[in-house]
Design an enzyme around this catalytic site. Structure first.
Site, mmCIF file in Angstrom:
data_model
loop_
_atom_site.group_PDB
_atom_site.id
_atom_site.type_symbol
_atom_site.label_atom_id
_atom_site.label_comp_id
_atom_site.label_asym_id
_atom_site.label_seq_id
_atom_site.Cartn_x
_atom_site.Cartn_y
_atom_site.Cartn_z
ATOM 1 N N ASN A 51 -15.456 -38.119 15.442
ATOM 2 C CA ASN A 51 -14.685 -38.824 16.473
ATOM 3 C C ASN A 51 -15.167 -38.461 17.876
ATOM 4 O O ASN A 51 -15.247 -39.322 18.760
ATOM 5 C CB ASN A 51 -13.197 -38.485 16.350
ATOM 6 C CG ASN A 51 -12.539 -39.151 15.161
ATOM 7 O OD1 ASN A 51 -13.132 -39.999 14.497
ATOM 8 N ND2 ASN A 51 -11.305 -38.772 14.880
ATOM 9 N N HIS A 440 -11.729 -60.779 15.117
ATOM 10 C CA HIS A 440 -11.188 -59.584 14.479
ATOM 11 C C HIS A 440 -10.096 -59.923 13.468
ATOM 12 O O HIS A 440 -9.638 -59.061 12.723
ATOM 13 C CB HIS A 440 -10.643 -58.647 15.560
ATOM 14 C CG HIS A 440 -10.320 -57.269 15.094
ATOM 15 N ND1 HIS A 440 -9.025 -56.787 15.018
ATOM 16 C CD2 HIS A 440 -11.118 -56.256 14.661
ATOM 17 C CE1 HIS A 440 -9.039 -55.548 14.576
ATOM 18 N NE2 HIS A 440 -10.291 -55.190 14.356
ATOM 19 N N TYR A 473 -7.544 -46.466 3.934
ATOM 20 C CA TYR A 473 -6.755 -46.961 5.062
ATOM 21 C C TYR A 473 -5.487 -47.625 4.542
ATOM 22 O O TYR A 473 -5.507 -48.319 3.535
ATOM 23 C CB TYR A 473 -7.527 -48.021 5.861
ATOM 24 C CG TYR A 473 -8.724 -47.544 6.632
ATOM 25 C CD1 TYR A 473 -9.345 -46.325 6.370
ATOM 26 C CD2 TYR A 473 -9.272 -48.344 7.627
ATOM 27 C CE1 TYR A 473 -10.455 -45.920 7.084
ATOM 28 C CE2 TYR A 473 -10.391 -47.941 8.352
ATOM 29 C CZ TYR A 473 -10.977 -46.730 8.068
ATOM 30 O OH TYR A 473 -12.083 -46.336 8.772
#
Length: 694
Positions: A51, A440, A473
């Site tokens: 990250n 998206h 996820y």
């Protein structure tokens, strides 16, 4: 009076970059959590390191570009780019120091207790040292190319995030040169962590770092010279691609030309070993055009994320999360998916429920003779995608296949260029969305002949059509044969593939046209209800919340008396708990084994049926104004109740893996104390275990 407060005041907003650093601190906090399996704690350390790499590649590089271009506009919190860079530098240095402290003082000793050791070269036994010497001669020396530096050998181009060594030397080489400095680049094909034979480790798992092996034998690369120092370093570069979409004719070709430059963008950070002398570190900084604030001296390997290899190399199930088997919706049995959808909507809550129904939906679509056409958006699909395979199969079977492939999905550009080529070769229609707007939205539409008429079947989701992330996820997906939703999805695909004016949608909210306005109107409706003394409530979960107009509407709703709960995993610019402004707003972040990715918005709706939307969009400027996004309603009452419970209620009650945002921008982790532990993810995983065992 509430209306006397200026809601644009800079002190009412948290800086985006500093909030992102706080998110990475929470990830690192999971690496410190003794209740987590040990190898999973190591995984969270690696995630925090990855990250931070992306933080520098994208966010810090963006600030540096603003400064270079003398862009002076401040963010809603009032900080200029220079001020942000200074604050970010302080926070990033502290966070990186904490990463290495956690690694050296917490994880390394805990792993050693479990027989998993990183063997330092000063602790190698004679047998281990001999094995390492043979490994160096056999595997490393043939592929290493030391580069002596002099006027005819300038400082080499250093690949983004690659492992390198700066070597200081004494003596003259075969040509009489004595520049005194060289660079050794470690090829990316080499593993950064090497497993020692078990017979050399007393049945433990022993690992040596590639950097340790090179340090130990770097002298062999410079025969006849004396090595006075060898120090690992790594440079991080700007990795944002620049393509002027208004000046190009072929986006795919332009991106293909731009991708190689990602590895050699402007340097933004230099990591070096903590024992690197100041003069050598300064020399490296000058080579990359960096200042002292860009230097990160680390006590350990400069690429912590490569430690993730240990997790796969060590077969210790007791040190990892227990495996789980996602359940399947009862309505999706062995029969026709289309027959099931003719009876009603079907909801998937991944990964607690399997991604398999999505694959089965596409499989039956490809092979059903009554299916005439399929259209799908593709943002991230992963390599070797079964989704793409089935679209290819459908095209080869003679069906009309249209794929809207987003080539600008960051760090997936090359993969998406490849899959676009595969689909075109199979005869599918491939479009790249709309210039200036990333596509998206997660949409699939199937047109099928049903009882002599054409019927549309749709899948709408919050997450990508990616089998890998579907296991890690949390996301919501809705299958529906609802005529109105199908018509709305059809209109969106018409926008994406053709030309024409904005079509009016009846049920879906779409960015960049109606989503922002629709959310604002619903927040205002709740505020009006509260002012009139009627019930009001807003609950929303998302990855990020930074759009200032939305934040001001939430502040006004709070002032009106609306109780607002926000579950924001990552960045949040809203300050909760400010007297007279956000007294009625609570913000929490829930993080754990699974990456929280669902976006769900609940509005009490002034006495009517509560509205629940799931969406591909966060509440950010880019999602509202620079992307094609969709929010879709969950209208079936039983499914809406389930979404409310599983994605909102459980998360508001979590007292184990939840952090509450404080008004100063810091986060406080909740602990159960004397209460019964209520981990949202744990309860949902237990629920599917009960289903599969039953």
């Amino acid at each position: 009076m509430a209306d006397e407060i200026d809601l644009t005041r800079k002190e009412l907003y948290i800086n985006r970059e500093l909030s992102l650093l706080e998110f990475n601190r929470r990830v690192l906090d999971l690496a410190r959590d003794a209740n987590m399996p040990l190898l999973e704690r190591l995984r969270f350390l690696c995630i925090s390191s990855t990250n931070m790499d992306e933080f520098f590649e994208v966010r810090v590089s963006g600030l540096k570009q603003q400064i270079a271009l003398e862009i002076t506009s401040a963010t809603p919190d009032g900080l200029s780019a220079n001020e942000q860079l200074l604050r970010v530098g302080d926070g990033a240095h502290a966070l990186v120091d904490e990463q290495y402290r956690v690694f050296n003082e917490e994880l390394v000793p805990a792993l050693a207790e479990q027989g998993i050791r990183f063997v330092r070269r000063t602790h190698w036994t004679p047998d281990q040292a001999q094995w390492v010497k043979r490994y160096f001669n056999r595997e490393l020396q043939p592929v290493l190319s030391p580069l002596g530096l002099d006027p005819s050998h300038p400082f080499p181009r250093i690949l983004n995030k690659s492992l390198n060594f700066v070597v200081t030397l004494e003596g003259k080489d075969a040509f009489g040169r004595d520049s005194g400095i060289a660079v050794v680049q470690a090829p990316r094909s080499l593993p950064r962590l090497i497993s020692l034979p078990q017979e050399l480790c007393r049945k433990d798992h022993g690992f040596v770092f590639l950097s340790s092996i090179i340090h130990a034998h770097v002298g062999d690369l410079f025969p006849g010279m004396h090595v006075t120092g060898c120090y690992q370093f790594r440079v991080t570069r700007n990795s944002d691609l620049f393509v002027d979409e208004e000046e190009i004719d072929d986006l795919k070709r332009a991106l293909e030309g731009e991708l190689p430059s990602r590895n050699y963008g402007e340097a933004v950070r230099l990591e070096v070993a903590d024992n690197c002398p100041p003069a050598t570190a300064d020399y490296l900084l000058r080579q990359f055009g960096l200042g002292s604030g860009d230097l990160y001296q680390v006590n350990g390997p400069v690429n912590l994320n490569r430690l993730a290899a240990v997790i796969d190399l060590v077969d210790r199930p007791n040190l990892k999360f227990p495996a789980f088997t996602p359940s399947l919706p009862a309505s999706f049995g062995s029969g026709s998916v289309f027959d099931a959808l003719d009876k009603g909507d079907v909801l998937l809550h991944q990964p607690y429920e399997s991604f398999t129904p999505v694959i089965e939906f596409l499989r039956q679509t490809a092979r059903d003779p009554d299916v005439l056409a399929i259209k799908q958006t593709l943002y991230r699909t992963g390599s070797d995608s079964r989704v793409v395979d089935l679209l290819v199969e459908a095209a080869q079977a003679g069906k009309e296949v249209t794929a809207v492939v987003e080539l600008r999905a960051r760090f997936d550009e090359a993969a998406n260029i490849g899959l676009a080529g595969r689909l075109q070769d199979a005869g599918a229609h491939v479009v790249y969305g709309v210039v200036g707007y990333k596509t998206h939205a997660k949409l699939t539409m199937v047109v099928r002949r049903h009882k002599g008429r054409m019927r549309r079947y749709a899948h709408l989701g919050t997450g990508n059509y990616h089998a890998g992330t579907a296991r890690a996820y949390t996301d919501i997906g809705l299958f529906t044969a609802d005529r109105v939703i199908g018509d709305d999805v059809h209109k969106i695909f018409q926008q994406l593939t053709g030309l024409g004016r904005v079509s009016r949608l009846k049920k879906l909210l779409q960015a960049p046209f109606t989503l922002h306005k629709g959310i604002m109107e619903r927040i205002r409706r709740e505020a009006e209800a509260a002012k009139a003394g009627r019930p009001s409530r807003i609950i929303a979960r998302m990855n990020s919340l930074i759009e200032p107009q939305i934040i001001r509407e939430l502040y006004q709703a709070s002032q009106a008396g609306v109780k607002i709960d926000l579950v924001v995993r990552g960045i949040c610019a809203l300050r909760p708990g400010l007297p007279g402004v956000s007294d009625n707003i609570r913000v929490r972040s829930v993080m754990g084994r699974l990456l929280e990715h669902s976006r769900v918005f609940y509005f009490q709706n002034d006495g009517g049926e509560p509205e629940i939307f799931a969406s591909s969009a966060d509440w950010m400027q880019r999602n509202f104004f620079r992307r094609v996004e969709v929010a879709f309603p969950i209208e079936d009452r039983s499914l809406a109740e389930r979404v409310y419970r599983e994605t909102l209620e459980l998360y508001l009650n979590d007292n184990c893996q939840a952090w509450e945002l404080q008004s100063d921008g810091s986060y406080k982790r909740l602990k159960p104390g004397q209460q019964k532990p209520r981990p949202a993810q744990g309860r949902l995983l237990a629920q599917i275990n009960d289903l599969t065992s039953g």
